[in-house]
Design an enzyme around this catalytic site. Structure first.
Site, PDB file in Angstrom:
ATOM      1  N   PRO A  62      -0.369 104.355  51.893  1.00  0.00           N
ATOM      2  CA  PRO A  62      -0.483 105.564  51.079  1.00  0.00           C
ATOM      3  C   PRO A  62      -1.539 105.412  49.994  1.00  0.00           C
ATOM      4  O   PRO A  62      -1.644 104.364  49.369  1.00  0.00           O
ATOM      5  CB  PRO A  62       0.909 105.717  50.478  1.00  0.00           C
ATOM      6  CG  PRO A  62       1.532 104.375  50.549  1.00  0.00           C
ATOM      7  CD  PRO A  62       0.941 103.707  51.748  1.00  0.00           C
ATOM      8  N   GLU A  63      -2.332 106.449  49.838  1.00  0.00           N
ATOM      9  CA  GLU A  63      -3.342 106.481  48.786  1.00  0.00           C
ATOM     10  C   GLU A  63      -2.932 107.559  47.791  1.00  0.00           C
ATOM     11  O   GLU A  63      -1.834 108.098  47.887  1.00  0.00           O
ATOM     12  CB  GLU A  63      -4.724 106.773  49.399  1.00  0.00           C
ATOM     13  CG  GLU A  63      -5.129 105.740  50.453  1.00  0.00           C
ATOM     14  CD  GLU A  63      -6.505 106.006  51.065  1.00  0.00           C
ATOM     15  OE1 GLU A  63      -7.349 106.634  50.391  1.00  0.00           O
ATOM     16  OE2 GLU A  63      -6.724 105.603  52.220  1.00  0.00           O
ATOM     17  N   LYS A 119      -2.082 104.273  42.919  1.00  0.00           N
ATOM     18  CA  LYS A 119      -1.287 104.334  44.152  1.00  0.00           C
ATOM     19  C   LYS A 119       0.163 103.952  43.878  1.00  0.00           C
ATOM     20  O   LYS A 119       0.919 103.699  44.808  1.00  0.00           O
ATOM     21  CB  LYS A 119      -1.858 103.360  45.186  1.00  0.00           C
ATOM     22  CG  LYS A 119      -3.283 103.665  45.623  1.00  0.00           C
ATOM     23  CD  LYS A 119      -3.692 102.647  46.683  1.00  0.00           C
ATOM     24  CE  LYS A 119      -5.194 102.625  46.879  1.00  0.00           C
ATOM     25  NZ  LYS A 119      -5.597 101.514  47.751  1.00  0.00           N
ATOM     26  N   HIS A 138      15.237  96.220  57.504  1.00  0.00           N
ATOM     27  CA  HIS A 138      14.197  96.024  56.495  1.00  0.00           C
ATOM     28  C   HIS A 138      14.403  96.899  55.255  1.00  0.00           C
ATOM     29  O   HIS A 138      13.456  97.195  54.542  1.00  0.00           O
ATOM     30  CB  HIS A 138      12.798  96.255  57.073  1.00  0.00           C
ATOM     31  CG  HIS A 138      12.543  95.506  58.342  1.00  0.00           C
ATOM     32  ND1 HIS A 138      12.458  94.130  58.381  1.00  0.00           N
ATOM     33  CD2 HIS A 138      12.398  95.941  59.617  1.00  0.00           C
ATOM     34  CE1 HIS A 138      12.247  93.749  59.633  1.00  0.00           C
ATOM     35  NE2 HIS A 138      12.211  94.824  60.403  1.00  0.00           N
ATOM     36  N   ARG A 197       6.878  94.991  56.334  1.00  0.00           N
ATOM     37  CA  ARG A 197       5.964  93.872  56.107  1.00  0.00           C
ATOM     38  C   ARG A 197       5.999  93.355  54.672  1.00  0.00           C
ATOM     39  O   ARG A 197       5.414  92.339  54.370  1.00  0.00           O
ATOM     40  CB  ARG A 197       4.540  94.274  56.508  1.00  0.00           C
ATOM     41  CG  ARG A 197       4.474  94.634  57.995  1.00  0.00           C
ATOM     42  CD  ARG A 197       3.103  95.044  58.433  1.00  0.00           C
ATOM     43  NE  ARG A 197       2.168  93.931  58.479  1.00  0.00           N
ATOM     44  CZ  ARG A 197       0.914  94.036  58.889  1.00  0.00           C
ATOM     45  NH1 ARG A 197       0.455  95.205  59.282  1.00  0.00           N
ATOM     46  NH2 ARG A 197       0.126  92.993  58.888  1.00  0.00           N
ATOM     47  N   ARG A 230     -13.560  95.417  54.459  1.00  0.00           N
ATOM     48  CA  ARG A 230     -12.849  96.623  54.869  1.00  0.00           C
ATOM     49  C   ARG A 230     -13.720  97.415  55.825  1.00  0.00           C
ATOM     50  O   ARG A 230     -14.942  97.423  55.697  1.00  0.00           O
ATOM     51  CB  ARG A 230     -12.528  97.500  53.639  1.00  0.00           C
ATOM     52  CG  ARG A 230     -11.745  96.779  52.565  1.00  0.00           C
ATOM     53  CD  ARG A 230     -10.333  96.478  53.012  1.00  0.00           C
ATOM     54  NE  ARG A 230      -9.592  97.678  53.327  1.00  0.00           N
ATOM     55  CZ  ARG A 230      -8.935  98.410  52.420  1.00  0.00           C
ATOM     56  NH1 ARG A 230      -8.939  98.041  51.168  1.00  0.00           N
ATOM     57  NH2 ARG A 230      -8.269  99.490  52.778  1.00  0.00           N
TER      58      ARG A 230
END
Ligand SMILES: [Zn+2]
Length: 297
Positions: free
Chosen positions: A10-11, A65, A110, A129, A277
């Site tokens: 998510p940004e 963020k 999780h 993760r 990136r």
């Protein structure tokens, strides 16, 4: 009722969408109890267990963020007025999901943070993760912590943005991703903004002309504003607080479109690595040569 947030990286627009969606259901709610799973991505988990129960959520907001829950922390005696303030910072990393719903509902694998609320619902954080983070900070800690993040592209002044570019030796793509300089942008919205402004991602930030910097500033703000309006990008199974998928991914012009045609000129979109990136761009609309060709390698 369950609210799902299936996000991938998510940004700013996705976190803003989540903050807006959670503001009403979480505002004013008291946290009754906390349960933790794996805590290796949390700062001071014992503090979460000690200070969160009994506190009241005053506000839900976005910072870069990060999703921030402003809390009024109550002392031992809960009938007394709030004796302190604190803030719960959540970063959803790559695979973080927040759900709000029935505490008796099945617990997904999780799930590492569960907060029981006084309206009978439970807020859960699930992170496969665990690249995200969870931390609780007092007012002074919060201030110094947030000060490490750079300017907000939707709140900053254009002069501050141009000045930032002017004194940076970094490539523009790397600068835009640097949260210490500009907060909130990730791979999707930098690629889209650079394409929109017709600037090659490998250009040196300081080499941008005044008009290029202005174009980029306008492009970033326009891309972010539109993305927020469309509730972000559903790159994975992203669904916002009202259960609606984000729709901005239909507007992606370069991100994830390598090998496809540029919507503006028809050239083939390329993908290269900059500062580790991936960057998608149009080689014709976004030439590497800047003013006087100083950017050409
Ligand atoms: Zn093009």
């Amino acid at each position: 009722v369950w609210y799902f947030f299936f996000t991938k990286m998510p940004e700013l627009p996705e976190v803003e969408t989540i903050a807006r969606g959670l503001r009403a259901p979480l505002g004013g709610r008291r946290i009754m109890g906390v349960r933790l799973g794996k805590t290796d991505f949390m700062e001071e988990p014992a503090r979460l267990l000690r200070e969160l129960p009994g506190s009241q959520i005053a506000e839900v907001r976005r910072y870069g963020k990060y999703l921030l829950l402003d809390l009024e922390v109550m002392g031992q005696c809960r009938s007394l007025p709030p004796d302190d303030r604190a803030c719960l910072l959540l970063h959803l990393g790559m695979t973080g999901q927040l759900t709000l719903g029935d505490p008796a509902g099945p617990v997904a694998r999780h799930t590492h943070l569960r907060m029981a609320l006084d309206d009978g619902r439970e807020l859960r954080l699930n992170d496969v993760r665990r690249f995200g983070s969870v931390r609780l900070l007092g007012p002074a800690e919060l201030e110094s912590w947030l000060a490490r993040l750079g300017l907000d592209p939707l709140e900053a002044r254009e002069e501050d943005f141009s000045e930032l570019l002017g004194r940076s030796r970094a490539r523009i793509k790397a600068l835009l991703l640097d949260q210490g300089r500009i907060r909130g942008l990730g791979n999707i919205y930098t690629d889209e903004s650079l394409w929109s402004a017709r600037i090659h991602p490998a250009r040196r930030a300081a080499s941008l002309s005044r008009s290029e910097a202005h174009r980029l500033w306008k492009a970033i703000r326009s891309v972010l504003t539109q993305a927020i309006r469309l509730r972000g990008s559903s790159v994975a199974n992203y669904v916002d607080a009202q259960g609606q998928p984000g729709e901005y991914q239909r507007r992606h012009r370069v991100y994830g479109r390598q090998g496809k045609r540029c919507a503006r000129c028809g050239s083939t979109i390329l993908r290269i690595a900059i500062a580790g990136r991936s960057s998608c761009f149009c080689p014709r609309c976004q030439p590497l040569v800047g003013r006087a060709g100083r950017n050409a390698r």
